[in-house]
Every structure is written in C-alpha cells, then in structure tokens.
Write an enzyme that holds these catalytic residues in place. Structure first.
Site, short mmCIF file in Angstrom:
data_model
loop_
_atom_site.label_atom_id
_atom_site.label_comp_id
_atom_site.label_asym_id
_atom_site.label_seq_id
_atom_site.Cartn_x
_atom_site.Cartn_y
_atom_site.Cartn_z
N GLY A 1 35.97 91.75 3.35
CA GLY A 1 35.88 93.19 3.58
C GLY A 1 37.14 93.84 3.06
O GLY A 1 37.80 93.31 2.17
N PHE B 1 49.47 93.25 -6.55
CA PHE B 1 48.67 92.13 -6.04
C PHE B 1 49.00 91.86 -4.58
O PHE B 1 48.89 90.73 -4.11
CB PHE B 1 48.92 90.88 -6.90
CG PHE B 1 48.60 91.10 -8.35
CD1 PHE B 1 47.29 91.15 -8.80
CD2 PHE B 1 49.61 91.30 -9.28
CE1 PHE B 1 46.98 91.38 -10.13
CE2 PHE B 1 49.32 91.53 -10.63
CZ PHE B 1 48.00 91.58 -11.05
N LEU B 2 49.43 92.90 -3.86
CA LEU B 2 49.81 92.73 -2.46
C LEU B 2 48.59 92.61 -1.58
O LEU B 2 47.60 93.29 -1.79
CB LEU B 2 50.61 93.95 -1.98
CG LEU B 2 51.65 94.54 -2.91
CD1 LEU B 2 52.33 95.70 -2.24
CD2 LEU B 2 52.65 93.48 -3.31
N CYS C 1 39.68 96.75 -0.75
CA CYS C 1 39.86 96.32 -2.14
C CYS C 1 38.67 95.54 -2.70
O CYS C 1 38.00 96.01 -3.61
CB CYS C 1 41.13 95.48 -2.25
SG CYS C 1 42.57 96.38 -1.65
N LYS D 1 51.98 113.26 7.18
CA LYS D 1 52.36 111.87 6.89
C LYS D 1 53.85 111.81 6.52
O LYS D 1 54.59 110.94 7.00
CB LYS D 1 51.50 111.37 5.72
CG LYS D 1 51.41 109.86 5.65
CD LYS D 1 50.56 109.43 4.47
CE LYS D 1 49.09 109.26 4.83
NZ LYS D 1 48.29 108.84 3.68
C1 UGA Z 1 43.28 91.74 -1.84
C2 UGA Z 1 43.94 90.76 -2.80
O1 UGA Z 1 44.07 89.47 -2.16
C3 UGA Z 1 45.32 91.24 -3.23
O2 UGA Z 1 45.87 90.34 -4.20
C4 UGA Z 1 45.17 92.64 -3.87
O3 UGA Z 1 46.43 93.18 -4.25
C5 UGA Z 1 44.53 93.57 -2.87
O4 UGA Z 1 43.25 93.04 -2.48
C6 UGA Z 1 44.37 94.92 -3.55
O5 UGA Z 1 43.63 95.02 -4.52
O6 UGA Z 1 45.10 95.86 -3.19
P1 UGA Z 1 43.51 92.34 0.75
O7 UGA Z 1 42.35 93.24 0.55
O8 UGA Z 1 44.68 92.82 1.50
O9 UGA Z 1 44.08 91.82 -0.67
O10 UGA Z 1 42.96 91.08 1.55
P2 UGA Z 1 42.70 89.52 1.25
O11 UGA Z 1 43.73 88.72 1.92
O12 UGA Z 1 42.47 89.26 -0.17
O13 UGA Z 1 41.32 89.31 2.05
C7 UGA Z 1 40.14 90.03 1.64
C8 UGA Z 1 38.97 89.62 2.52
O14 UGA Z 1 38.55 88.31 2.19
C9 UGA Z 1 39.24 89.63 4.02
O15 UGA Z 1 38.13 90.21 4.67
C10 UGA Z 1 39.36 88.17 4.39
O16 UGA Z 1 38.98 87.91 5.70
C11 UGA Z 1 38.42 87.54 3.37
N1 UGA Z 1 38.73 86.13 3.07
C12 UGA Z 1 39.87 85.82 2.39
C13 UGA Z 1 37.84 85.14 3.43
O17 UGA Z 1 36.77 85.42 4.02
N2 UGA Z 1 38.13 83.84 3.10
C14 UGA Z 1 39.28 83.49 2.46
O18 UGA Z 1 39.48 82.29 2.19
C15 UGA Z 1 40.17 84.51 2.09
#
Ligand code: UGA
Length: 470
Positions: A261, A136-137, A264, A20
């Site tokens: 999914g 919180f990314l 996280c 990596k």
């Molecule tokens: C999430 C959090 O949003 C971040 O703030 C956090 O830093 C991150 O986990 C972490 O702990 O590292 P992430 O897993 O990248 O981020 O993705 P999200 O954008 O939160 O989406 C998560 C899931 O929820 C996805 O499968 C998405 O499709 C779903 N989702 C999201 C929905 O089904 N509906 C929505 O309205 C929003």
C-alpha cells in the site's frame, strides 16, 4: 530538507500551506519519521529556514528542488499540475544561474516539460538547467535512507549541472559526513562513501518508476507463491529463505502478506503502466502485479470469514492501521480497506496502531470502530485478533495474556510476524499467509466443518515443517 541541512547546506523550505510552515517554525514535526524530530531541532533556524515565498527562496538559492505531490489522476497517469504550477512561480523568480531539480516522482520526459514551462513563463534560456534527481527513501526509514543510500541517481543533460549535483551530495560521496561526531547512526550498512550514478535526465526518470514497479512486482510475486504454498501445505517463510539466498534474487521485499500500500507503489505502478501505454507498449505484467495485490486483501477477508464462520455480529481486535510499520501514513493502506470490508460485513472492530490512529479517525466510519490504547485493550473480549501492519511491537506481544483476553483463541496474522509454533504453544489458533494453520494440540476438536479438513491438513504441514525434515 532536514537531511540536506544535516549534510551542511543552507536550506529554505517553502510550502504554500502557511499552517504547515508555521507548525515547522514552532518546531513541530509534521510526520512520524525516525530521527526527523532531532534533525529539525538541530537545524531549525540555523541552516534550515521556512518560508511561504517561492520568489524569495529561489532568489536566495543556487539549487531549487521541486518536491510537490504528483497524485494519481482519474486515468491512472501522474497528475503533474502541481509541478507545472510551481515551475511557473520559479520561472518568475529566476534572475541568475539556477539549477532546477525535479525530485517529485514523475514520469519519464517530465524534465522536458519542466524546461518548456520555465521558458514559457519568462525564464531566460541559459539562465537555468533542469535535473532529475529521484528519491528512493522509504517512509519510516527516510532519514537513514537519505544519509546511507544504496545509490544517488542524478539525471543531467549538461556537465555544469552534473558538477552542481556532485557538489551537493559530496558530504555523502566523499564520506566526510560519516566521519563526523554527531551523525545519524547507520542502518547496519557499514557505508563509508555513497555511490552516485550520473545518467541522462530521461534515464533517471525511468530508473525511479522502474525501481518502484520492480519492488511492487517482487511483493506481488511472493504473495502469489504464498497462495500456492498455502494450498499445498508448504511454508512461505522457508520458501523465501530458499529463494532469497540466491544472490541474483536477494532476500529483501520477499515478505508475503496482505499486499503493498502507501502513497508510492499503488500510484507509481499505475503511472508507469500509463507511460508504457503512451509509448504504445502493453506492459501487462504490471496489470498482474496490481491484480495480485488487490486479491491479497480479499483473500485475507476470506480467511477471517473462514476462521470465524460468520462475520456478522463479530467483534474483532485489529492491530495496525498504517500501510506499513514505523509510519503514521494510512494512504492506500490495506489495513483500512480490510477494516472497511469487515464493517460492511457486519463486524465491529477495536483497533490499535502506535502512530496512525489520529489519521485513521478521519477516514474510518464512526460506528462500529473503537480506538484502543494498546493491543491488550483491543484484544479484550474480542472474537479474534487480526494483525494488519508490520509494527515491530506487534511481533512481541505477550501471547498468553492475549490468549486470556480473547473470547476465542484465534489470531489471523496478515504480516507473518510469528512462527506458528509460538502461537500454538500459547494456546492460540494461528492463521497466517502462505503457511498452514497452527492449531494447539488440545483444540483440533473445536475446529469444525470443511475448514477442519483443510486446517488439519495444514496443521500437519506446520508440524512437519517444524520437525525439520524428520
Ligand atoms: C517505496 C520504496 O521502497 C522507496 O524506495 C521509494 O522511494 C518510495 O516508495 C517512494 O517512491 O517514495 P514506501 O512506500 O515508503 O517506499 O514503502 P515500502 O517500504 O517500499 O513498502 C511499500 C509496501 O509494500 C508496504 O505496504 C509494505 O507493507 C509492503 N511490503 C514491503 C510487503 O508487503 N512485503 C515486503 O517484503 C516489503
């Protein structure tokens, strides 16, 4: 690491995976992430160095960020063994004052364990302090989330560490980064100064788990409402506009679909529940959040089955493998689980994803799966088109072309990327989440059996909704 370099720091990035590190040194971007290639290009071998030696990197640094994985253990808790392993290596390298910052997602009280591990492995008390700095990314928007954050949380137990952390993030909190000429463009937030929240270490740790659990709860809540909406012939997108306009609730994370999914939410909700259990508290709400989430995938398969009558022998076009749009990550992706179920039920699939195909190739069975070069190749001669990931390009398909390519004019959208009317006008039968089925006017006779009753009832609801209160 690329973002810390972008705001002016000298960064040494360490990993024990030499392959990596070599790839990064050659300028290869290991993940699909907007703006990351340009940041790596800009800072590689300037402010950003790579190494496999924890000892050298710690010796040369004032602040040390721990960003290792904290996978889910068999009991649902976060497995902290990687944190412990790297802490013991760091301890051996501490010779002068260091700030050790926990950035991996960890349960409350990890900073305490980290401090103990550092001491047990030879670090002198007083030669280091431990800080919690949760991230919180979101994947896909990680760079702009870092540079334009809603908030930066630092959990410290002494004033000197608070000062170190404030210094690290000063380019964002003072706004000096945003005044630069070559900054990464904001995601329409208009931020001029980032907000920093200083708490004690345990509160910061709790903020991370509680934030992810709350967002997951929001997604499961709206999915539960979508299921009611579907039964009564309401339209979940209208319901969301109504709910989300209340400033106490807000419109974000209210998109109904096939559930959350990724690496996280599934792991963190489970880990947070394990934390509650260890505290003697039954956080049953989180059990429901997880139950609704898994149920959502199953409901979707049921929807496909009811749209196609039988699944055995069907050829299905599938758009989306990643757990969400703008990423190549397939970990805990609802799309992968749905595809596996469809294969088990005897269907074959032609899949397309703009970024995640390579990773999916490693986990999906080889028989029954064909990887297509674009959505249209996937659709050609398929019995129906399924949308499983919210990639922006899937929201702009040439629908009449799709209609011509498909064997049956059926689209089943797990992400609500279209207005039902757009689909019916293109001659497609459109199933989505929390809304009635859209049926083109000339097609109600091809819908058969008990589904027809339900579909006609639902399509009536769609045309009523489209009529806007007539
Ligand atoms: C999430 C959090 O949003 C971040 O703030 C956090 O830093 C991150 O986990 C972490 O702990 O590292 P992430 O897993 O990248 O981020 O993705 P999200 O954008 O939160 O989406 C998560 C899931 O929820 C996805 O499968 C998405 O499709 C779903 N989702 C999201 C929905 O089904 N509906 C929505 O309205 C929003």
């Amino acid at each position: 690491m690329a973002c810390f370099a972008e705001i002016g720091h000298d960064v040494i990035s360490v990993d024990n995976d030499a392959a990596k590190i070599d790839a990064l040194q050659r300028g290869e971007t290991p993940i699909h992430e907007r703006h990351l290639p340009e940041l790596l290009q800009r800072h590689r071998n300037v402010r950003l160095q790579f190494s496999t030696s924890v000892r050298d990197a710690v010796a040369a640094s004032e602040a040390v960020f721990i960003c290792v994985g904290t996978p889910q253990s068999q009991t649902g808790e976060a497995d902290l063994s990687f944190v412990e392993a790297v802490a013991s290596e760091i301890a051996a390298a501490i010779s002068d004052q260091k700030t050790i910052i926990e950035k991996s997602t960890v349960p409350v009280r990890t900073c305490e364990g980290l401090r103990k591990t550092l001491l047990l492995n030879g670090a002198q008390a007083g030669s280091f302090s431990v800080v919690s700095n949760p991230e919180f990314l979101r994947e896909g928007t990680a760079v702009s989330d870092f540079l334009y954050p809603d908030r930066i949380v630092v959990g410290v137990d002494d004033e000197a560490s608070a000062a170190v952390m404030q210094e690290i993030y000063r380019p964002l909190t003072s706004g000096s980064y945003y005044e630069g000429t070559r900054v990464v463009p904001p995601s329409a937030c208009g931020l001029t100064k980032a907000r920093i929240i200083v708490t004690n270490a345990k509160s910061a740790e709790l903020i991370k788990h509680a934030s992810n659990a709350f967002l997951a709860m929001k997604v499961s809540f709206i999915n539960a409402v979508a299921n009611i909406s579907e039964s009564v012939g309401a339209d979940i997108t209208q319901v969301c506009t109504g709910i989300g306009s209340d400033s106490r609730i807000g419109p974000k994370f209210l998109n109904a679909g096939i559930g959350y999914g990724g690496s996280c939410f599934p792991k963190d909700v489970q880990a947070f529940q394990a934390v509650a259990e260890q505290c003697g508290y039954d956080f049953g709400l989180l059990t429901e959040v997880m139950r609704i989430n898994i149920g959502q995938r199953r409901r979707f398969v049921k929807k496909v089955r009811s749209a196609l009558w039988t699944l055995r022998g069907k050829r299905l076009a599938v758009l989306g493998l990643a757990f969400k749009g703008d990423t190549d990550d397939i970990r805990e992706s609802p799309a992968i689980e749905i595809i596996e179920t469809l294969l088990r039920e005897g269907s074959t699939v032609r899949v397309y994803d703009p970024a995640a195909a390579e990773k999916a190739l490693r986990v999906l069975p080889t028989t029954g799966v064909v990887f297509a070069a674009d959505p249209y190749e996937a659709a050609a001669d398929s019995d129906a088109l399924l949308i499983l990931t919210e990639w922006p390009e899937f929201a702009n398909l040439e629908l009449t072309r799709i209609r011509t390519l498909l064997k049956y004019p059926i689209v089943i959208d797990g992400r609500n990327l279209y207005e039902p009317q757009q689909m019916t006008e293109a001659g497609l039968i459109y199933h989505s989440i929390g809304r009635g089925v859209g049926i083109p006017q000339d097609m109600s006779s091809v819908v058969h059996g008990s589904d027809r009753e339900a579909m006609l009832h639902d399509s009536f609801a769609v045309s009523q909704a489209a009529g806007g209160g007539r």
